[in-house]
Structures are given as C-alpha cells and as structure tokens.
Design an enzyme around this catalytic site. Structure first.
Site, PDB file in Angstrom:
ATOM      1  N   HIS A 139      -4.611  -4.718  -1.523  1.00 22.75           N
ATOM      2  CA  HIS A 139      -5.661  -3.913  -1.824  1.00 22.75           C
ATOM      3  C   HIS A 139      -5.183  -2.434  -3.038  1.00 22.75           C
ATOM      4  O   HIS A 139      -5.895  -2.551  -3.708  1.00 22.75           O
ATOM      5  CB  HIS A 139      -6.106  -3.462  -0.397  1.00 22.75           C
ATOM      6  CG  HIS A 139      -7.251  -2.369  -0.886  1.00 22.75           C
ATOM      7  ND1 HIS A 139      -8.512  -2.829   0.213  1.00 22.75           N
ATOM      8  CD2 HIS A 139      -6.734  -0.770  -1.473  1.00 22.75           C
ATOM      9  CE1 HIS A 139      -9.446  -1.146  -0.689  1.00 22.75           C
ATOM     10  NE2 HIS A 139      -8.134   0.101  -0.548  1.00 22.75           N
ATOM     11  N   GLU A 140      -4.370  -2.131  -2.170  1.00 25.05           N
ATOM     12  CA  GLU A 140      -3.689  -1.248  -3.462  1.00 25.05           C
ATOM     13  C   GLU A 140      -3.448  -1.688  -4.666  1.00 25.05           C
ATOM     14  O   GLU A 140      -4.084  -0.995  -5.550  1.00 25.05           O
ATOM     15  CB  GLU A 140      -2.759  -0.033  -2.353  1.00 25.05           C
ATOM     16  CG  GLU A 140      -3.226  -0.093  -1.725  1.00 25.05           C
ATOM     17  CD  GLU A 140      -3.516   1.367  -1.678  1.00 25.05           C
ATOM     18  OE1 GLU A 140      -3.761   1.744  -2.217  1.00 25.05           O
ATOM     19  OE2 GLU A 140      -4.643   1.829  -0.211  1.00 25.05           O
ATOM     20  N   HIS A 143      -7.299  -1.071  -7.122  1.00 26.02           N
ATOM     21  CA  HIS A 143      -6.854  -0.008  -7.057  1.00 26.02           C
ATOM     22  C   HIS A 143      -6.192   0.492  -8.567  1.00 26.02           C
ATOM     23  O   HIS A 143      -7.320   0.565  -9.273  1.00 26.02           O
ATOM     24  CB  HIS A 143      -6.587   1.270  -6.037  1.00 26.02           C
ATOM     25  CG  HIS A 143      -7.836   1.295  -4.847  1.00 26.02           C
ATOM     26  ND1 HIS A 143      -9.258   1.160  -5.217  1.00 26.02           N
ATOM     27  CD2 HIS A 143      -7.942   1.206  -3.391  1.00 26.02           C
ATOM     28  CE1 HIS A 143     -10.106   1.589  -3.542  1.00 26.02           C
ATOM     29  NE2 HIS A 143      -8.817   1.479  -3.386  1.00 26.02           N
ATOM     30  N   HIS A 149     -13.595   0.581  -4.263  1.00 27.85           N
ATOM     31  CA  HIS A 149     -13.746   0.125  -3.058  1.00 27.85           C
ATOM     32  C   HIS A 149     -14.880  -1.037  -2.830  1.00 27.85           C
ATOM     33  O   HIS A 149     -15.988  -0.083  -3.355  1.00 27.85           O
ATOM     34  CB  HIS A 149     -14.063   1.247  -1.421  1.00 27.85           C
ATOM     35  CG  HIS A 149     -12.719   1.886  -1.512  1.00 27.85           C
ATOM     36  ND1 HIS A 149     -12.371   2.675  -0.683  1.00 27.85           N
ATOM     37  CD2 HIS A 149     -11.597   0.877  -1.246  1.00 27.85           C
ATOM     38  CE1 HIS A 149     -10.889   3.249  -0.725  1.00 27.85           C
ATOM     39  NE2 HIS A 149     -10.298   1.877  -0.265  1.00 27.85           N
TER      40      HIS A 149
END
Lengths: 425, 152
Positions: A139-140, A143, A149
């Site tokens: 997930h990170e 980014h 998101h």
C-alpha cells in the site's frame, strides 16, 4: 547527528526528475533503489524477514508495471530513491508523529520514503493475527509511486487496513491505476506456446489440458487467459520450470500433433530437443538411441538454422519454419521441406491491409487454443492470421492472410519483467 | 526488544505500547477529518474547535450534545467563540458525510457509532484529499474478471 537527521528529511533531498507528460507525477526512471535504513529496523521481526517482505512488496509492483526495484545497501543515502524505516511517536526526523498502537500504522511521502509505526503489531508472512507488513508495504509503496487512496472494495490503496485473506494480489483496476502513471509492460519474446498435457482425473479419465507460456531470455510466464494476466509470482527461471532444455534464448517451440504423431520440440541455435510432456523434462535420447540435442539439419532436413521461430499447422501437418524474410514449409509425414519452398513470408502469409505486415525476422509464432488462431509476434506488435472461420464469414479474405497488427500488451496483459535481484525469490 | 515467548511473536505484549488516542467524540472526529483532508485545514491540531452547541446533527435539532472538549496533545488549540458558527458546523457535517460516503457508511451527517468505529480502524496516515471514490480505470470494464485463484 544533525546532518544525518537532515538527510532523512524529505525536504532536504535533491529534487528528483519526474515525468509529467500526462500531467501526472511519477518517477521518470524505471529502475528504483530502496533501502531499509539501519536506524529504522522493527523490533518485532528479524531484519532478514523485514527485508524479504519489502523485497516481495516491491516485486509485486514490478510484476504489474514496467518498474524494477533493487535493494541498495552501498550507495550514499541521498542517492537512494526509497528509504523505509520503522519508528514510534516522533521518529526518524519525520514531521508527522505516529500516534501509538492503533489507527495510523504507516505513512509515505510521494516519490519519497516510507515510515511504519512500530507500535503496531506487524506480522510476517503467513501469520494469522496482527497487521500484515506485506500488505501495508504494498500500500505505502503505491503512494510513493504516485497513487492516492482509492475507496474501492478490493483495492490495495484503500486507506483502512482490512484483515487480508490468506493471500492478496493487485487486481485489474489497481494494475491499470499504476499503468496510467507508468505505462504497460512491453518487450520482445523468445517464444510463445500452448503446452498440451494429459492428466488423469480422480475417476481415471484422461483429460487434455493446455497452458500458455511466454518466454523471454532466461525467464518465462504462465499466462492465465481467463484472468487476463500472468500467474501470480511469475516470471520464473526457464531452468526451474523446463528441465533439460536451454536455460535461455529458446528460438521456437513446436508441437507436432497428428493422429499418429505427438511430439514436442524446443529449438535453439542449430539444435533441437524433444520434450517429454508426461514427465515434464527433455528426452535424453530419441527412439533410436541418438542423444539430444540433435542437429536441426539432421532431424529436419532442408531446414536452415538457427531459425527465428516456427509453428505446426494441424490443417496440413506442416511445420512452418521462419528465418529472415523466408518461410520453409516442412512436411512431417514425408519428413522433407515441401516443394516450392522456401518462399517469402509475405507471399505465403499475405497482408490483408496493404503495408501492415511484419515482413520478416519474426520473434515468435504461436497457435493459441484460446483464440483458435495463429499469431505472429515481432517487437511489441502481433499480427493474427486469417482463420477458417474468418474466411467463412468473409470469403474475400486471403488464405493465411495477415490481419492488421496490434500491440502485444493490449492482447496479453501485464507480462512484466522484475529486477534480476528479485527473480530468485 | 518487546517481550515474547512464541516463535511467531504472536504473544508480544501490546499493553506496554503507547496507544493512539481514539476518536470518541466530535472534537476528535473534527481532528480526524482535518488530518485526513476531509476538512480544509492544514494544521488540524490548531483548529478552532466550535462550541458544543454547534455540533447539533440534522436529525435532532432540539437536542444539544454535551461534548467535552479534549485538549490532550493539542495545547495550542483555542476554544471557539461563544457565538454560533453555522458555517463551521456545516463544514463539519459535509466532511462527515464525505467520509461516510467514501467508507461505505449510511450518509447521514450524524457522528454515530458506525462512523466512530470506521474512524478508529487502523489506517494509512496519508491524507485522503483528492482520492477517487470509485474505479479509477479507464479500461473497458468487461475485460476485468475476478481472480478466482489468488495462490502465489
């Protein structure tokens, strides 16, 4: 110490070049380096486990994008593209304080670093409880690569942590999101083929199954046609999945399949191997005791070598060998090149649309059971041959005509390389 | 090292960890919404927190919540003026509704238990400002198929 802390702050890092051709921000280079910083190890997992999980997380993004990631433990810190670290409360010189166990578990800086809250109970692979470090890392990293998101069920970019299933992967829409920033995966292939095998069911019935494989240099992917993607975790080394054939650079795969013949061949250079599909390895010798590999000139008299590619046409029981601008039609019944060959590829397989033809020097030719069609691949494009059904619907189409070319990555999706260092995971 | 006795560290004693302040009332909810971009505030810990009376929900205009203001960790925050500030209340409700919508909750504008629970879930620290609420793909949706086998 102050200088060291200053280096950890994202604002002090030299501004990276970024691609903005679509008005979107992303890394402009394709190979990115990462490091788990020594001051930021977690107290909950071994260092090796932490590094392995991050390596896997980066690889998962590699498998669906043209990006590659390499761990770099030697370069100066300021040259590392993505730094990862664990901390609690005020940590690693970061402006955003962690809040303790619960709620915020990590944060990342766009085109920058990733911090994990070590007050959270991060767990490794196959752990039932706690917060999966792998899932959070994927997930990170999303980014860092430029994704915001996404409030969509199933997206890895959802802001809230959901206990994962036994495994999780990047779904179609997440893949397309990252590919909007970095494009799809393109590249040439050594060979493409459907491998037929016989299996016995629980009831003793023999069933015939096939799988589609793409090979490039020393690596291969199994392509799942029904899912429009490669198998999770691919590519795999050729030597791991195909025993006894060359470890890289296979020129062609041919499956001769008639009422009386059933033989699989791999070609490379001047030689060829016969493959035992039942035992999933190359034969050591043929039925007359001659050892493999054998010379192409001996097994297929009249066919030159090395070849570019080849495929077996079940309609006439001929193998079409391609070399340069020419094609050789080899009759497996007479075991000889058909009369009148070699011919120009463009004559045997004429263009349906004038000027839209691969010409010669093909990379791969492939009969697909999924599409019931033959494809010619060259570079990042492919051309489909006119099939019997096409001619039934449109009788004006030439026999064996070559339909207009398309992009390989728009037909077979997400066949992506990963960094060499990640290939052996 | 955190104390553990199991091989997989499953019994790490989490009680010794500092625990994050939970979202328990509308003040902390305001801070949450500001922090993650639902309210337009760059410095959420210095937000001018409205008075209690301004947190009336649309559902119960005649009832005033008695919400204690929590100042722990926000020493620089200032209490709001005693006069009504419908704009701030409206902003809060709008932000709450946006959060509820993005979280798949009933969009009521009421700070209810379900909303509170959603705010207290473990989450990423990156702001949600600018996040899309639906599919981001421009591809033909018919090409997407569910992945039946996720085993690697």
């Amino acid at each position: 110490k102050k200088r060291h802390l200053a280096m950890l702050l994202s604002k002090s890092r030299p501004r990276r070049s970024t691609g903005d051709e679509l008005g979107l921000m992303a890394f402009s280079k394709k190979v990115l380096t990462w490091r788990l910083i020594g001051e930021g190890y977690s107290s909950q997992l071994s260092i090796d486990d932490q590094k392995y999980i991050f390596k896997l997380a980066f690889r998962m993004w590699s498998e669906v994008s043209p990006l590659e990631f390499a761990e770099d433990t030697h370069s100066p810190l300021e040259e590392i593209d993505i730094k990862l670290g664990f901390g609690t409360g005020r940590h690693l010189g970061c402006a955003q304080t962690f809040d303790g166990a619960g709620q915020e578990f990590a944060h990342a800086w766009f085109l920058g670093d990733i911090h994990f809250d070590d007050d959270e109970h991060f767990t490794g692979l196959n752990a039932g409880t706690g917060i999966s470090l792998l899932k959070v890392a994927v997930h990170e990293i999303g980014h860092v690569l430029g994704l915001p998101h996404i409030y969509r069920p199933g997206s890895i970019m959802q802001p809230s942590y959901l206990p994962q299933d036994s495994s999780f992967e990047l779904d179609w829409l997440d893949r397309k999101a990252i590919q909007q920033l970095y494009g799809g995966c393109k590249g040439r292939f050594s060979t493409v083929f459907d491998w037929i095998r016989r299996e016995r069911t629980a009831y003793g019935e023999i069933v015939i199954r096939f799988n589609t494989y793409f090979m490039r240099d020393g690596w291969y992917w199994l392509y799942e046609n029904r899912s429009n993607r490669t198998r999770y975790g691919d590519p795999v080394a050729v030597r791991v999945g195909w025993h006894g054939i060359p470890a890289s650079g296979v020129d062609a795969y041919v499956h001769v399949w008639t009422w009386t013949l059933d033989a699989v061949y791999f070609f490379k250079g001047t030689r060829y191997w016969r493959y035992d599909s039942e035992n999933d390895q190359a034969y050591a010798e043929d039925s007359e005791g001659r050892k493999y590999p054998r010379l192409i000139s001996e097994g297929f008299p009249g066919v030159p070598s090395p070849i570019d590619t080849a495929f077996f046409d079940r309609r006439n029981s001929h193998i079409y060998f391609f070399k340069g601008m020419n094609v050789y039609s080899f009759d497996v019944v007479t075991n000889a090149v058909a009369s009148g060959f070699p011919q120009r590829i463009s004559e045997v397989f004429p263009a349906v649309k004038r000027g839209d033809h691969p010409g010669g020097y093909l990379d791969a030719s492939y009969f697909s059971y999924t599409h019931n069609a033959v494809f010619l691949l060259k570079g990042v494009h492919f051309w489909r041959l006119v099939s019997s059904r096409d001619r039934w619907l449109h009788p004006s189409l030439p026999r064996n005509g070559v339909l207009p070319g398309q992009q390989v990555d728009q037909q077979w999706f997400d066949i992506c390389n990963v960094h060499d260092s990640a290939l052996k995971m | 090292e955190k104390v553990f006795h199991s091989r997989d560290h499953a019994d790490v004693d989490m009680t010794l960890h500092h625990h994050a302040d939970l979202v328990v009332d509308k003040d902390t909810a305001w801070q949450f919404l500001s922090k993650y971009g639902f309210l337009k505030s760059d410095k959420w810990d210095e937000q001018n927190l409205p008075e209690e009376a301004e947190f009336l929900s649309d559902e119960s205009p005649d009832v005033k919540d008695t919400v204690p203001l929590i100042h722990e960790g926000t020493s620089s925050s200032r209490r709001g003026s005693e006069s009504d500030n419908p704009t701030e209340s409206s902003n809060f409700i709008s932000a709450l509704k946006e959060f509820q919508m993005m979280s798949g909750l009933p969009v009521t504008g009421v700070f209810d238990d379900a909303t509170k629970a959603a705010m207290n879930k473990p989450r990423c620290g990156v702001s949600d400002r600018g996040s899309p609420t639906g599919p981001t793909s421009t591809q033909n949706p018919t090409l997407w198929s569910p992945n039946a086998n996720r085993s690697r």
